[in-house]
Scaffold this active site. Sequence first.
Site: not given
Ligand SMILES: Cc1cc2nc3c(=O)[nH]c(=O)nc-3n(C[C@H](O)[C@H](O)[C@H](O)COP(=O)(O)OP(=O)(O)OC[C@H]3O[C@@H](n4cnc5c(N)ncnc54)[C@H](O)[C@@H]3O)c2cc1C
Length: 529
Positions: A466
Amino acid sequence: MADFDADVIVIGSGAVGSNAAYELAKQGLSVILMEAGPRLPRWKILQNFRASPRKGNHNDPYPNLPYASNSFTDGYLENTGSFDLRPGMLRLLGGTTWHWAAATWRFTPEDMKLNSLYGVGRDWPIGYDELEPFYGLAEVELGVAGSDTQDQSGQGRDLAYPPRSTPYPAPPEADTYYFARLRDRIGAEGYNFVHEPNARPTVTYDGRPACTGNNNCMPVCPIGAMYSGNMTAQKAEDEGVQIITEATAYNLEKGEGGKIVAVHYKTPDAESHRLTAKYFMVAANGFETPKLLMISDVANSSDQVGRNLMDHSGMGLQFLADEALWPGRGPVQQGGIFNWREGEFRREHSAIKHALSNNVPNKMIAERLLAQGIVGTELDEKIRDMSARFVDVSTVFEMLPHPENRLQPHATRKDALGIPTLSINYDIDDYVKAAVPVVKEDYANFVRIMGGEVIEDDTGFQNRDHIMGTVIMGDDPATSVVNGECRTWDHDNLFLATTGVIPASGLINPTLTAVALAIRSAQIIAKEI
Ligand SMILES: Cc1cc2nc3c(=O)[nH]c(=O)nc-3n(C[C@H](O)[C@H](O)[C@H](O)COP(=O)(O)OP(=O)(O)OC[C@H]3O[C@@H](n4cnc5c(N)ncnc54)[C@H](O)[C@@H]3O)c2cc1C
Ligand code: SF4
């Protein structure tokens, strides 16, 4: 419009970025959604999982490409502090929620006023009331199943808390036998069990089937009942958003008057491209968002970009109960013990959540027994017996933001595109350490109450995936990166959509909150364009 490639460019297609892009498109804006990784269908990920000999590695069925490293790519994350912080992080259309656990709690009003109430950490610059309607929108998009009557503060009060103006879009799933038996026995001694709201609808919902309880949520829900960011990315595309995959943003170009004027990205062959827009939203997760800001030298007049890194670094207990509980049926999480969520103790030590993990334990138990040299009939019998009685408590701690807990672009290492990898410095502070004796006492109680036999009382700190604080939100440009709208103080057309903005970690999983904030930011942008 002709002067720009889009009204808004959103960088990163995870749950947070996809929701921002979808909301912007619904508001009538032209949007480009840029994603570093490829687009993969669910069947392919499922096939990869079935073929993988490393079933315990949640990243394994997903792409790990030289041009889009994930957090387990060799050498991508270098830790220099006392703790090896290595959260799961995927790079493909839809991002990391492909393999999350789908827990979708709300922060409480108290969580957001930590400093005012308890004199530690930071306050949020906005109050719960301002975020509440957007929590409701986020829950609808993610399809959250939850209880409308529970006190989620864990104080056992007879009221629904935190306050809600809309009901959960789906009712909670039935209790598993495992959860019910633990609640009956441990709950009888004053531990308050709270059902977990989660993005796993119990009814068919928005084109998704109802959850069938097969317990494969991590690393992939085979039937697409559990929410993942690609679902909203698809809806955004259907709404007119242009999606560009395999496009890694590596530079935000500054123009006149503190505006961001363009994003530069690289394709897998390292060819560079430039796109312009009126507004930009960086939604590249809690690690890659600050990295992009730092390598672009933007939004960092406070020197807080990449600092204040928080996880919910936790501890774990695994034991065998004196009765068969049959874990591993139903979804991987159903709730936990929240007694240590609210209270004056937060002046002295972290809030604590004990989640009851509900994974199928057979593989882990078999590996342990084999390592002990147990084979043949005895092995079969022991696997059956121990798997039925297995209890897995996964504890998380509230963290405080410290500037020295930080990530930075690596000084020398670069990935295949020539972009710096990440260097992390992370230590666990005394506020968390002061909570450890409380946890140990709880663990002793759980084992006693359940007539337990401890398998693993691993009191070392563990990753909890997280990421928060790395582009921290605040009300002072000198000490924060974004304001309460998630707009960077330094560039009024640059917004950040990520769990990284969260300034006080509480003890709940952060993604729903980041989605709610992103929808709110999208509406603010739509009013301005
Ligand atoms: C095993 C596991 C269990 C989890 N369980 C929970 C849960 O139960 N509840 C919860 O709230 N959270 C949970 N989390 C955390 C949750 O997955 C993250 O908080 C969430 O995915 C964040 O979403 P996001 O869209 O910010 O980032 P991400 O889902 O990481 O998406 C970011 C995207 O940006 C892209 N990206 C990165 N850099 C660049 C760049 N320079 N240019 C273009 N694209 C880029 C990446 O490829 C990715 O696809 C868990 C995480 C894991 C690993
Ligand atoms: S329990 Fe099965 S159907 Fe339900 S969300 Fe998890 S993997 Fe999907």
